[in-house]
Design an enzyme around this catalytic site. Sequence first.
Site, PDB file in Angstrom:
ATOM      1  CB  THR A  49      -1.159   0.070   1.294  1.00 50.07           C
ATOM      2  OG1 THR A  49      -0.015   0.577   2.378  1.00 50.07           O
ATOM      3  CG2 THR A  49      -1.677  -1.364   1.399  1.00 50.07           C
ATOM      4  CB  CYS A  50       0.165   4.920  -0.185  1.00 48.06           C
ATOM      5  SG  CYS A  50      -1.034   5.049   1.352  1.00 48.06           S
ATOM      6  CB  SER A 107      -3.247   2.174   9.403  1.00 58.34           C
ATOM      7  OG  SER A 107      -3.642   0.983   9.026  1.00 58.34           O
ATOM      8  CD  GLN A 114      -8.068   3.585   1.166  1.00 60.44           C
ATOM      9  OE1 GLN A 114      -7.139   4.499   1.839  1.00 60.44           O
ATOM     10  NE2 GLN A 114      -7.882   3.219   0.122  1.00 60.44           N
ATOM     11  N   GLY A 186      -6.678  10.224 -10.887  1.00 62.22           N
ATOM     12  CA  GLY A 186      -6.894   8.811 -10.533  1.00 62.22           C
ATOM     13  C   GLY A 186      -8.199   8.648 -10.546  1.00 62.22           C
ATOM     14  N   GLY A 188      -9.210   5.735  -9.248  1.00 64.11           N
ATOM     15  CA  GLY A 188      -9.500   4.298  -8.332  1.00 64.11           C
ATOM     16  C   GLY A 188      -9.968   4.709  -7.067  1.00 64.11           C
ATOM     17  CG  MET A 190      -6.072   7.534  -2.270  1.00 67.12           C
ATOM     18  SD  MET A 190      -6.341   7.166  -0.565  1.00 67.12           S
ATOM     19  CE  MET A 190      -5.055   6.045  -0.245  1.00 67.12           C
TER      20      MET A 190
END
Length: 432
Positions: A49-50, A107, A114, A186, A188, A190
């Site tokens: 993930t980011c 997180s 998410q 974007g 998607g 996010m």
Amino acid sequence: MYYCISFTHKNTDIALREKLSFSNEAKKSEFLKIISTHENIEECLVISTCNRVEIVAFVKMACAEFIVKSLALLCDVDKDILLEKADIFEDSGAIHHLFSVASSLDSLVVGETQIAGQLKDAFAFAVKNNFCGVHLSRAVHSAFKCAAKVRNETQISKNSISVASVAVAKAKELADLTQKKAVVIGAGEMGELVAKHLIAAGAKVIILNRDLQKAKDLCERLGVLSEYDSLENLKKYLNQYEFFFSATNAPNAIITNSLIEELSYKRYFFDIAVPRDIDINENENISVFAVDDLEIVVQKNLALREQEARMAYGIIGRETSEFFRYLNDLALMPIIKAIRLQAKEYADKQLEIALKKGYLKKSDKEEARKLIHQVFKAFLHTPTVNLKHLQGKMQSDTVINAMRYVFDLQNNLEGLNQYKCEFDMENNDEIY
């Protein structure tokens, strides 16, 4: 044993994380193929993930150096740097970490939801490509169960925030977003989250995406406060509006200095992609915020949720212990069943011999069978109770191995369901 190697916002900066990120399935598949060839690695999956790259595996013995070396070669990073930065978890530590990740306790934004979907996707990919078997299936299934308990029994996810909402909150600190147009790059997951938070803040959004149909579909879901265009027209929008939120899966930066014109008003760029989408120079009229720059807002969130987090960690600790008790139970139950099956087979065999030799009338066969079975059930009652008392205790493995040897149960166990896993590895049935 369960094994996890972790690179997150806690131990690496964004520059290193973007080198390690698996921005496409081909790269992820290549890495999993490489490490699965090691003789000690039985199962593996990657969560990317980011804010994190997690390699979760079931191994015969520790093999961090091989995994990290493979990752370093694939991502063109110094192996020694990765070994120094990596957090490595083994067995109960690995399960506790996995449960913490799934429950959003690890997180950047504690309580964001998410990560559950990201874990689900990582698991589904590993299963589909035959990198994941019954051991990781059990662990991930239990991680989802733990995450659900944390959500239901604490307030950790109440009014939950995400990296997307933190970015929009930061933008609101800088200016009133009401009736302003913000550009979201974007379409998607996010990008959609960012757009929803912007609309909730009173802004109108423009979705830019390479796939125009995907952008159109997103706008239809968002409603009248949105419009869309092709990413090919990016430059026009960059030099027309104030707020930009970029969340693509592009392997390289898509917003560079060559696209930026000097303007008299301030512009704010929020880069919530890893690898980063934005590589431009900041000045008095241009501010760029990357994922790691949102840490201050995140810390406020942590302080507010500290008490709930303590409760959540208590649940995770108990669920970790319960998971290993469950594994011990799986090992003990086949032993008990096999001993009873062996006793039944011997009793039936001796009964047939008695009939053939005339020691017993055929008319008495069923009554004799019932009597014999009652005798061996009574005889096995105490051993069965004692074995069940061992469930979840450290010495259970020693006793299990001794019982297998004494009763010669290796072959008998093959036909029994030792796993009781709700995930059918042959049919790829879902457990989530």
